[in-house]
Design an enzyme around this catalytic site. Structure first.
Site, PDB file in Angstrom:
ATOM      1  N   GLU A  73       0.406  -5.198  10.996  1.00 29.95           N
ATOM      2  CA  GLU A  73      -0.086  -3.810  10.953  1.00 29.95           C
ATOM      3  C   GLU A  73       0.731  -3.024  11.978  1.00 29.95           C
ATOM      4  O   GLU A  73       0.361  -2.903  13.141  1.00 29.95           O
ATOM      5  CB  GLU A  73      -1.576  -3.756  11.265  1.00 29.95           C
ATOM      6  N   GLU A 130       1.487   3.478   2.989  1.00 25.65           N
ATOM      7  CA  GLU A 130       2.136   2.762   4.081  1.00 25.65           C
ATOM      8  C   GLU A 130       3.626   2.566   3.776  1.00 25.65           C
ATOM      9  O   GLU A 130       4.265   1.628   4.233  1.00 25.65           O
ATOM     10  CB  GLU A 130       1.421   1.430   4.313  1.00 25.65           C
ATOM     11  N   HIS A 171       2.454  -3.860   6.773  1.00 20.39           N
ATOM     12  CA  HIS A 171       1.501  -2.771   6.546  1.00 20.39           C
ATOM     13  C   HIS A 171       1.530  -1.859   7.767  1.00 20.39           C
ATOM     14  O   HIS A 171       2.197  -2.136   8.758  1.00 20.39           O
ATOM     15  CB  HIS A 171       0.089  -3.334   6.348  1.00 20.39           C
ATOM     16  N   HIS A 181       0.838  -1.193   0.000  1.00 23.50           N
ATOM     17  CA  HIS A 181       0.000   0.000   0.000  1.00 23.50           C
ATOM     18  C   HIS A 181       0.878   1.250   0.000  1.00 23.50           C
ATOM     19  O   HIS A 181       1.762   1.402   0.854  1.00 23.50           O
ATOM     20  CB  HIS A 181      -0.928  -0.002   1.210  1.00 23.50           C
ATOM     21  N   TYR A 221     -10.194 -11.022   2.513  1.00 20.53           N
ATOM     22  CA  TYR A 221     -10.007 -11.839   1.314  1.00 20.53           C
ATOM     23  C   TYR A 221      -8.985 -11.201   0.376  1.00 20.53           C
ATOM     24  O   TYR A 221      -8.798  -9.986   0.356  1.00 20.53           O
ATOM     25  CB  TYR A 221     -11.324 -12.004   0.559  1.00 20.53           C
TER      26      TYR A 221
END
Length: 429
Positions: free
Chosen positions: A395, A185, A334, A182, A376
């Site tokens: 995370e 990030e 992430h 991402h 998913y």
């Protein structure tokens, strides 16, 4: 690199300011603005280097600055040189030069030998935002300082930027770590690169890292780090991709369909507007159903699943690398939330529960499952579903994306134990 002069602005100015600071000059705050102080520092640097002191950073000045971004310089040995005299000349140290030049006998250096001379600062910086350019320079610098590290291209992005992995270790059991699926990030890129640099240093100097014997882990495992999965998106968010670039304009058009998402700071997708962490064949159809129901039906800053799984070049390249390496476990970095996702639809491979407990213990993060909206088509989901291997989404940190550079020391303290424990589990598999 583009020419920079007084009143220039942007990320490349920050890189020039970083190089000047590392060279012992004073450009002021690394703010991306080429003001009078940066100009004076540039003139001082040029004079020291014996080049035209015009205060303009063009090709010649950039060439002299690059060693202060990669963290090493090349030096051709002259009559009377020793490792000690070379180290003193460039503020290096004898052991660093020896490690960077394993085939050279220090007591008998042939005149004309080109040596790699590491400079006196860490290669991986926490002072400026990252980009595809800086990520490549850091990998180059790490490989020069630590020749056991292998940089291996594994594909290209939508805009043709090279996707590179860093492989370290001689063992047969591989751990895969990736970062920056991402774009906003992107701080996971300097985080994972600094963790890699710490591991390289510990192995080279035969020291412990987080209580683990780095040389032992090097001999029994293979770490494969892909630190910048989404270089185009990161370049968009951090400003290396400039506003007049056609790719930037195209992305801004996509973002216009989602006015509630801030641009560019809310951008997670690749430059095609596809969320790369929704691009893997693990419940992709269900992900499409859920995201479309939320209104993410076309390219945009986040949550658009694309036409099908494994259609974006970044997804295809990482999937191919994963299949080749057959990772014992894989970790996708992430931000944020201080959580570790470790199951796919409630299922976890053998050994995953013990591993996630160890990760939680050393990081302070909480083992958790994402809400169904995000359950998913992620990389971790695919690892578990297709390979029955332990897969984790970390995370990292707390706050609002993109996390600030000032959070990196804390992120490192929280995550270096995860790296070393992942290698220890692999070594004992």
């Amino acid at each position: 690199m583009k020419q920079l002069k007084k009143n220039s602005e942007g990320l490349t100015v920050q890189y020039a300011q970083l190089a000047l600071r590392r060279a012992g000059k004073d450009p002021g705050i690394l703010d991306g603005y080429f003001g009078a102080r940066t100009e004076a520092a540039t003139v001082a640097f040029q004079r020291e280097q014996g080049i035209a002191a015009d205060g303009i950073i063009g090709p010649t000045t950039w060439a002299r600055m690059f060693p202060y971004l990669t963290g090493y310089r090349l030096y051709r040995v002259r009559q009377g040189d020793t490792y000690t005299s070379i180290a003193n000349r460039f503020s290096s140290n004898v052991e660093a030069i020896r490690i960077a030049n394993p085939s050279v006998v220090p007591e008998a250096i042939p005149i004309g030998t080109e040596l790699t001379v590491p400079l006196s600062f860490p290669v991986s910086t926490w002072d400026v935002p990252y980009s595809s350019l800086l990520g490549g320079l850091v990998l180059d610098g790490l490989a020069a300082r630590y020749p056991k590290l292998r940089i291996e291209p594994y594909g290209r992005s939508v805009l043709g930027r090279e996707l590179a992995s860093a492989a370290f270790g001689t063992g047969t059991v591989a751990v895969g770590i990736n970062a920056s699926h991402h774009a906003n990030e992107w701080i996971t890129t300097p985080l994972t690169l600094r963790m890699l640099e710490a591991y390289l240093y510990a192995e080279a100097y035969d020291t412990l890292l987080f209580g683990f014997d780095a040389r032992d882990l090097f001999s029994r495992t293979r770490l494969v780090l892909s630190p910048l999965v989404n270089p185009d998106g990161v370049d968009l968010v951090t400003g290396y991709l400039e506003a007049n670039d056609p790719a930037f304009q195209r992305a801004m058009g996509f973002a216009g369909d989602y006015p509630r998402i801030p641009f560019p700071n809310g951008w997670k997708a690749n430059i095609n507007g596809v969320d790369l962490n929704l691009g893997y064949p693990a419940g992709w159809e269900r992900a499409r159903e859920l995201k479309f129901a939320q209104g993410f039906t076309r390219p945009g800053p986040r949550d658009y699943v694309g036409r099908a799984p494994l259609t974006e070049p970044e997804n295809v390249a990482l999937a191919d690398l994963t299949r080749r390496e057959q990772f014992y476990m894989a970790i996708a970095y992430h931000t944020q939330g201080a959580e570790i996702y470790w199951r796919y639809l409630g299922r976890a491979p053998k050994g995953a529960e013990e591993i996630v407990a160890a990760f939680a213990d050393v990081s302070g993060y909480t083992p958790a499952d994402p809400v169904e909206f995000s359950s998913y088509a992620g990389y971790k989901d695919w690892i578990i579903d297709s390979f029955d291997a332990p897969g984790f989404t970390i995370e990292a940190g707390r706050g609002v994306n993109p996390l600030p550079l000032s959070s990196l020391p804390q992120l490192y303290r929280e995550n270096i134990g995860i790296l070393m424990n992942s290698l220890a589990f692999a070594a004992n598999a």
